[in-house]
Structures are given as C-alpha cells and as structure tokens.
Design a protein around this motif. Structure first.
Motif, PDB file in Angstrom:
ATOM      1  N   ARG A  72     -25.827  38.352 -14.246  1.00 56.32           N
ATOM      2  CA  ARG A  72     -27.035  37.597 -13.287  1.00 56.32           C
ATOM      3  C   ARG A  72     -26.076  37.105 -12.038  1.00 56.32           C
ATOM      4  NH1 ARG A  72     -30.557  34.028 -17.153  1.00 56.32           N
ATOM      5  NH2 ARG A  72     -31.770  33.976 -15.234  1.00 56.32           N
ATOM      6  N   GLY A  73     -27.004  37.283 -10.952  1.00 58.57           N
ATOM      7  CA  GLY A  73     -26.397  36.897  -9.772  1.00 58.57           C
ATOM      8  C   GLY A  73     -27.363  36.793  -8.631  1.00 58.57           C
ATOM      9  N   ILE A  74     -26.906  37.271  -7.548  1.00 58.29           N
ATOM     10  CA  ILE A  74     -27.718  37.095  -6.262  1.00 58.29           C
ATOM     11  C   ILE A  74     -27.601  38.510  -5.275  1.00 58.29           C
ATOM     12  CG2 ILE A  74     -27.602  34.660  -6.317  1.00 58.29           C
ATOM     13  CD1 ILE A  74     -25.418  34.835  -4.342  1.00 58.29           C
ATOM     14  N   ALA A  75     -28.302  38.814  -4.516  1.00 58.25           N
ATOM     15  CA  ALA A  75     -28.470  39.796  -3.413  1.00 58.25           C
ATOM     16  C   ALA A  75     -28.828  39.253  -2.154  1.00 58.25           C
ATOM     17  CB  ALA A  75     -29.144  40.830  -3.967  1.00 58.25           C
ATOM     18  N   ALA A  76     -28.475  39.914  -1.123  1.00 59.55           N
ATOM     19  CA  ALA A  76     -28.649  39.634   0.358  1.00 59.55           C
ATOM     20  C   ALA A  76     -30.139  40.262   0.475  1.00 59.55           C
ATOM     21  CB  ALA A  76     -27.641  40.070   1.155  1.00 59.55           C
ATOM     22  N   ALA A  77     -31.057  39.872   1.241  1.00 59.56           N
ATOM     23  CA  ALA A  77     -32.152  40.543   1.548  1.00 59.56           C
ATOM     24  C   ALA A  77     -31.879  41.754   2.586  1.00 59.56           C
ATOM     25  CB  ALA A  77     -32.998  39.400   2.494  1.00 59.56           C
ATOM     26  N   SER A  78     -32.895  42.520   2.376  1.00 60.01           N
ATOM     27  CA  SER A  78     -32.747  43.790   3.125  1.00 60.01           C
ATOM     28  C   SER A  78     -32.605  43.546   4.593  1.00 60.01           C
ATOM     29  CB  SER A  78     -33.877  44.643   3.167  1.00 60.01           C
ATOM     30  OG  SER A  78     -33.893  44.916   1.658  1.00 60.01           O
ATOM     31  N   VAL A 103     -25.780  29.602 -14.809  1.00 60.41           N
ATOM     32  CA  VAL A 103     -25.943  31.117 -15.374  1.00 60.41           C
ATOM     33  C   VAL A 103     -24.577  31.468 -15.083  1.00 60.41           C
ATOM     34  CG1 VAL A 103     -27.210  33.118 -15.485  1.00 60.41           C
ATOM     35  CG2 VAL A 103     -28.370  30.975 -15.346  1.00 60.41           C
ATOM     36  N   ASN A 104     -24.148  31.586 -13.890  1.00 61.20           N
ATOM     37  CA  ASN A 104     -23.235  32.518 -13.748  1.00 61.20           C
ATOM     38  C   ASN A 104     -22.555  32.072 -12.458  1.00 61.20           C
ATOM     39  OD1 ASN A 104     -21.259  34.815 -13.586  1.00 61.20           O
ATOM     40  ND2 ASN A 104     -22.937  35.947 -13.948  1.00 61.20           N
ATOM     41  N   VAL A 105     -21.022  32.519 -12.073  1.00 58.76           N
ATOM     42  CA  VAL A 105     -20.326  31.941 -10.895  1.00 58.76           C
ATOM     43  C   VAL A 105     -19.751  33.177 -10.070  1.00 58.76           C
ATOM     44  CG1 VAL A 105     -18.411  30.708  -9.814  1.00 58.76           C
ATOM     45  CG2 VAL A 105     -19.759  29.794 -11.794  1.00 58.76           C
ATOM     46  N   HIS A 106     -20.027  33.441  -8.648  1.00 57.19           N
ATOM     47  CA  HIS A 106     -19.767  34.648  -8.280  1.00 57.19           C
ATOM     48  C   HIS A 106     -19.048  34.041  -6.827  1.00 57.19           C
ATOM     49  CE1 HIS A 106     -21.988  37.265 -10.611  1.00 57.19           C
ATOM     50  NE2 HIS A 106     -23.153  36.486 -10.331  1.00 57.19           N
ATOM     51  N   ILE A 107     -17.683  34.637  -6.376  1.00 57.76           N
ATOM     52  CA  ILE A 107     -17.313  34.615  -5.161  1.00 57.76           C
ATOM     53  C   ILE A 107     -16.892  35.841  -4.163  1.00 57.76           C
ATOM     54  CG2 ILE A 107     -14.836  34.945  -6.263  1.00 57.76           C
ATOM     55  CD1 ILE A 107     -13.919  32.414  -4.554  1.00 57.76           C
ATOM     56  N   ASN A 108     -17.138  35.506  -2.950  1.00 54.41           N
ATOM     57  CA  ASN A 108     -17.000  36.579  -1.975  1.00 54.41           C
ATOM     58  C   ASN A 108     -15.521  36.459  -1.610  1.00 54.41           C
ATOM     59  OD1 ASN A 108     -16.927  38.323   0.359  1.00 54.41           O
ATOM     60  ND2 ASN A 108     -18.807  37.695   0.663  1.00 54.41           N
ATOM     61  N   HIS A 109     -14.586  37.329  -1.949  1.00 56.68           N
ATOM     62  CA  HIS A 109     -13.275  37.126  -1.304  1.00 56.68           C
ATOM     63  C   HIS A 109     -13.019  37.085   0.004  1.00 56.68           C
ATOM     64  CE1 HIS A 109     -11.592  36.642  -5.587  1.00 56.68           C
ATOM     65  NE2 HIS A 109     -12.299  37.519  -5.939  1.00 56.68           N
ATOM     66  N   TYR A 115     -20.718  31.166  -4.844  1.00 51.01           N
ATOM     67  CA  TYR A 115     -22.259  31.167  -5.353  1.00 51.01           C
ATOM     68  C   TYR A 115     -22.417  30.693  -6.932  1.00 51.01           C
ATOM     69  CZ  TYR A 115     -22.554  34.201  -1.173  1.00 51.01           C
ATOM     70  OH  TYR A 115     -22.442  34.611   0.258  1.00 51.01           O
ATOM     71  N   LEU A 116     -23.344  29.851  -6.927  1.00 51.01           N
ATOM     72  CA  LEU A 116     -23.516  29.301  -8.247  1.00 51.01           C
ATOM     73  C   LEU A 116     -24.903  29.725  -8.649  1.00 51.01           C
ATOM     74  CD1 LEU A 116     -20.851  27.506  -7.671  1.00 51.01           C
ATOM     75  CD2 LEU A 116     -22.128  25.693  -9.004  1.00 51.01           C
ATOM     76  N   ALA A 117     -25.403  30.349  -9.786  1.00 47.91           N
ATOM     77  CA  ALA A 117     -26.429  31.006 -10.195  1.00 47.91           C
ATOM     78  C   ALA A 117     -27.013  29.982 -11.435  1.00 47.91           C
ATOM     79  CB  ALA A 117     -26.354  32.394 -10.453  1.00 47.91           C
ATOM     80  N   PHE A 118     -28.411  29.679 -11.266  1.00 49.68           N
ATOM     81  CA  PHE A 118     -28.982  28.745 -12.285  1.00 49.68           C
ATOM     82  C   PHE A 118     -30.060  29.343 -12.549  1.00 49.68           C
ATOM     83  CE2 PHE A 118     -26.311  25.959  -9.304  1.00 49.68           C
ATOM     84  CZ  PHE A 118     -25.772  25.070 -10.306  1.00 49.68           C
ATOM     85  N   ASP A 119     -30.911  28.900 -13.692  1.00 52.21           N
ATOM     86  CA  ASP A 119     -32.064  29.248 -13.929  1.00 52.21           C
ATOM     87  C   ASP A 119     -33.028  28.322 -13.049  1.00 52.21           C
ATOM     88  OD1 ASP A 119     -31.670  30.671 -16.165  1.00 52.21           O
ATOM     89  OD2 ASP A 119     -31.604  28.851 -17.615  1.00 52.21           O
ATOM     90  N   TYR A 120     -34.056  29.143 -12.407  1.00 52.44           N
ATOM     91  CA  TYR A 120     -34.971  28.574 -11.308  1.00 52.44           C
ATOM     92  C   TYR A 120     -35.976  27.776 -12.096  1.00 52.44           C
ATOM     93  CZ  TYR A 120     -38.317  28.312  -7.709  1.00 52.44           C
ATOM     94  OH  TYR A 120     -38.896  27.942  -6.622  1.00 52.44           O
ATOM     95  N   ALA A 121     -36.126  26.579 -11.275  1.00 53.56           N
ATOM     96  CA  ALA A 121     -37.251  25.425 -11.837  1.00 53.56           C
ATOM     97  C   ALA A 121     -38.332  25.457 -10.533  1.00 53.56           C
ATOM     98  CB  ALA A 121     -36.745  24.191 -12.112  1.00 53.56           C
ATOM     99  N   GLU A 122     -39.447  25.746 -11.088  1.00 51.78           N
ATOM    100  CA  GLU A 122     -40.590  25.862  -9.945  1.00 51.78           C
ATOM    101  C   GLU A 122     -40.833  24.520  -9.170  1.00 51.78           C
ATOM    102  OE1 GLU A 122     -43.976  27.230 -11.613  1.00 51.78           O
ATOM    103  OE2 GLU A 122     -45.344  27.308  -9.895  1.00 51.78           O
ATOM    104  N   HIS A 123     -40.600  23.488  -9.889  1.00 49.56           N
ATOM    105  CA  HIS A 123     -41.220  22.281  -9.288  1.00 49.56           C
ATOM    106  C   HIS A 123     -39.932  21.345  -9.120  1.00 49.56           C
ATOM    107  CE1 HIS A 123     -45.127  23.663 -10.036  1.00 49.56           C
ATOM    108  NE2 HIS A 123     -44.777  23.746 -11.452  1.00 49.56           N
ATOM    109  N   ASP A 124     -39.945  20.191  -8.428  1.00 47.13           N
ATOM    110  CA  ASP A 124     -39.145  18.971  -8.501  1.00 47.13           C
ATOM    111  C   ASP A 124     -39.881  17.796  -8.120  1.00 47.13           C
ATOM    112  OD1 ASP A 124     -39.250  18.211  -5.607  1.00 47.13           O
ATOM    113  OD2 ASP A 124     -37.934  19.940  -5.326  1.00 47.13           O
ATOM    114  N   LEU A 125     -39.338  16.550  -8.633  1.00 47.83           N
ATOM    115  CA  LEU A 125     -40.119  15.473  -8.580  1.00 47.83           C
ATOM    116  C   LEU A 125     -40.536  14.897  -7.117  1.00 47.83           C
ATOM    117  CD1 LEU A 125     -38.610  12.908 -11.215  1.00 47.83           C
ATOM    118  CD2 LEU A 125     -40.128  14.592 -11.374  1.00 47.83           C
TER     119      LEU A 125
END
Length: 473
Positions: free
Chosen positions: A5-11, A90-96, A102-112
C-alpha cells in the motif's frame, strides 16, 4: 510494512507516469489534507480497491543530506507500537532521486479540531456529553498505552487527535503525529535540550517556565486543555506566542493560565522555585495577581461535579501531583451516565440528534511536488470506501448502535526494540529501501535501551476496558 500500500502522484503532476517509481503508480492522489512544520499530508486511493490512505511526505533535512531525524524518530516509534487508539503506520516509501520520504497511514475522516469548529461555527451548540466523554476516554486509553511504554507524545492538540469515519472503526479515536514523540526512560541528558515542544496553547507550565526535565505529565496538561476545549468549543489558554525564539518562556501564555487557575505558589508546587524563568523573571510573570481563580466559570461546570474534578486534576500545576492517564481512566467521571463507548460519534440516548460531521477538506489543486493545477479545492466525497476511510460528507450515513470495545491488554514493548535511534548513525540512511527500511542503531542507542526504567506513578497499570457499571451496549 511491505504490504504494497502506498501513494501515487495525480495525473499531470510530478512528471510522466513512466518516470514514477513502481509503488507510486499503484495509487491515485486525491489531494492535500494538511500541512505542517515537517511536510505535507495527502489523501490517496488504491487503484485496485479504491481504499483511502493518508500519506505524510517529509521535507528533506535542513542540511539537505537525506531523511530528517524527525522522520526517523517517527518511523522508529510507529513501527514498534500497536494500539487501537494510536494511528497505524501502514507502509514507508522513499524516493531515492531526492531522498523524499513518505509514510502511509490508515485514513481518518475527522479530527477534533474540525469537530470542535463544526459545533462552534456551523451548529452553534455544544458537543453532547456522550461524545465528549467517549472522545476523552479513548484519548486517555491511547495515551496510557504510550506512557506505559515510556513514550511522551509532546504535541497533543485537537488537530492531532483523529476520529475514524464510516466502517468497522467508526468513531474510534486515533492519536497521530509522532514527530515530536520520544522515549523518556532514564534520559541521558535533559529533555529541554530537545528544544521547544508542544503547541503553545497546550504547553504545560513547567515547560513555559524552562524546566530542564519533564515527564509524561506534559501530555496530561495538554489533555486537560483539550478536554476544556471539547466542553467550551474554544481554547482555554489562548496566549499570543512570541515567534522566532528558542526560549520556551512565553509571558502572555503564562498570564492566560494564571488568570484562570490563579498564581502557583511554592507551597502547592515545591519545585516551582527551581524553574529558571520563575526564579529569574519574577517581575514579568508575577506582575499581575489573580487571587480568585475561577476555572469552573470558564468551562461552565459545577465545582463539585466529577467532570470538573477530573479537569482540575489534569490542570494541576505540580506535574508530580497531576493525574496520570491510567488514573484518569478510573475516574468517577467515566462511571456515571452517559458511559463512554467505542463509537464516539453515535449518542446512546435516542433523543440526542446524530451529528453528520463533514469530511476533512481536501485541496485537489496540489500534487506531491507541491505544485498546483487548475482543479479547485473540494471536500472528499466517495461512496466506494473501506473501513476507516472517507465517507460522503453530503450523505447522512446510517449509524448503528455503539459496540463495546474489546478489553485491551497493555503489553509493554520489549526495551531492545524500543531503543532510541542514534542520529550519529544516520550515515546509513541512504541504504533505505521501500520494503524493509533497515535503520542503524548506534552504540549509544543500544546502551540507552539497557538502562533501568524509572518508577513513574501510574505507569504500567493495566487498562480494564470501558467501565462495566450500567453498560448500555
């Protein structure tokens, strides 16, 4: 951490798709959801499952020679801890190419922060008692786990306390942002050498007065400030910060505290006279005398109520007398109706209205490189999500009955695995890989982990779960 699991740049952002790393091409960027001192936070979706994930991109170190020590500290802690009320890495990614991390976390919809603001600016009424109590109990539950493992968070504030949206973990609190967190058993040097910590409105008086050593009690002061803010919908101690100084002394913030709580005295706080700024700056911090403290009038609580008793113990001046997270969980406040529940967003009383909190706003005009496109900012709206992910803010969700939280055992993390990362060994950071992230630990860090732990009142107390009396589940 190697689950893919990770991320991707926008088109259209960050170059052509063929130039992106393989792990980056598996995901689609939705937009930016936050920005802080250490970098940016984005929302992305997996292309296969369309599940949502939060991505924290760290800025390069100030020296420009690799990953920042802040990122290393956060990774080292989050890889070793696991608790329902602490955010999951969830995962750690690095762009060499540019050593961006980049640190990947489970997404939370709200915050206090957003929940409080919604009540203050949109609804114009207070948060119901059940929700306040459930949010606070879960925050203390996660904090008790951290303190039991000798971790101080050092940056607790409403925006760092997340709340999960639709799914199996709906209404579950997650403590987030461990960039300032650290292990504190048998410190090798005064913690004050770490610099200024805790956002000013939530900063404990021992920090403001220049204390050389401090404990997990600084987190409990911040929790007290958050508790008061949940009750009143505004910060309790809203001082004006003097920027651009490493000096922790903030006279306006101290004055705001003294106005509400009264001046501290050596009789009630014996070590007060040893704090540098109390001793050296008496003219400024003792210039205004507030003889009639009235905390109860600021938070609109009866002086003899359990809620006021708990709050006043969190805002105790003397950190040695301040209530611990373990003790707070056992307080009478959590044993009277309404009892706290695992789903903080669903009131237990049928007469209470369910609040449809909007999702955190997402800026779709920003890509991972920080550049902008022509797309306007918008709120996230997705009906194709998984547990703990984004829900459509325009749709009133069907909410179930709160479920009981499973009894959580407070298992200590083995000392060896929790050893502090030695910054001196950072030279090996270039060998990081997205799957394994082998971080070196120096001799000093190994020695640090071998030292005996200090006794700390309340540390290591086992959490027995939600109060058993008159359960409504």
């Amino acid at each position: 951490m190697g689950d893919g699991r990770g991320i991707a740049a926008a088109s259209g952002g960050g170059g052509g798709a063929n130039n992106r790393p393989a792990w980056l091409q598996q995901y689609d960027l939705v937009g930016k959801i936050g920005e802080g001192t250490y970098g940016l936070v984005f929302l992305a979706k997996t292309k296969l499952l369309k599940s949502c994930i939060a991505i924290k991109k760290f800025k390069q170190s100030k020296d420009g020679d690799g990953v920042s020590p802040t990122a290393i500290r956060e990774i080292m802690l989050l890889r070793e801890i696991s608790h329902e009320n602490v955010v999951k890495l969830v995962n750690v990614h690095i762009n060499h190419a540019d050593m961006s991390l980049y640190l990947a976390f489970d997404y939370a919809e709200h915050d206090l922060y957003e929940i409080i603001r919604h009540h203050r600016e949109k609804l114009n009424h207070s948060i119901n008692q059940y929700t306040v109590k459930s949010l606070l109990w879960q925050l203390l539950n996660g904090l008790n786990y951290l303190h039991s493992n000798w971790i101080i968070h050092r940056d607790l504030k409403p925006s760092n306390i997340l709340v999960m949206g639709e799914g199996d973990e709906q209404g579950v609190v997650k403590i987030a942002d461990f960039g300032l967190a650290r292990i504190y058993q048998a410190p090798l040097k005064p913690l004050s050498e770490n610099g200024v910590v805790v956002t000013i409105w939530y900063r404990a008086p021992e920090l403001l007065l220049g204390g050389k050593h401090y404990t997990s009690a600084v987190d409990m002061w911040a929790v007290g400030c958050i508790f008061a803010e949940l009750l009143t919908l505004k910060p309790l101690f809203q001082g004006v910060e003097v920027k651009g100084t490493p000096n922790p002394f903030q006279v306006d913030q101290l004055d705001k505290i003294f106005k509400v709580l009264g001046h501290p005295t050596p009789e009630k706080w014996p070590t007060l006279v040893n704090l540098p700024h109390w001793h050296n700056d008496q003219q400024h911090i003792q210039g205004h005398k507030y003889d009639n403290p009235c905390l109860h009038s600021y938070v609109h609580l009866p002086p003899k109520s359990p809620a006021y008793d708990l709050l006043s113990k969190m805002l105790e001046y003397d950190p040695r007398k301040r209530i611990t997270a373990a003790q707070a969980l056992e307080h009478e406040y959590f044993r009277i109706d309404p009892l706290p529940g695992r789903n903080a967003l669903v009131p237990t009383q049928p007469v209470e209205k369910i609040v449809n909190y909007p999702a955190r706003p997402v800026d779709t005009s920003t890509d991972f490189e920080g550049t902008t496109s022509i797309q306007p900012p918008q709120s996230v709206s997705s009906g194709n999500v998984v547990a703990g992910s984004v829900a459509a803010s325009q749709v009133v969700p069907s909410r179930g009955v709160p479920r009981p939280i499973p009894l959580v055992g407070m298992q200590r993390v083995p000392p060896a695995s929790m050893a502090a990362f030695n910054i001196a060994s950072q030279g090996g950071i270039g060998a990081l890989n997205p799957g394994g992230l082998p971080l070196q630990r120096g001799a000093a860090a190994q020695a640090h982990s071998q030292q005996l732990r200090r006794k700390d009142p309340g540390m290591g107390m086992q959490n027995t779960g939600y109060p058993q009396q008159k359960r409504r589940f």
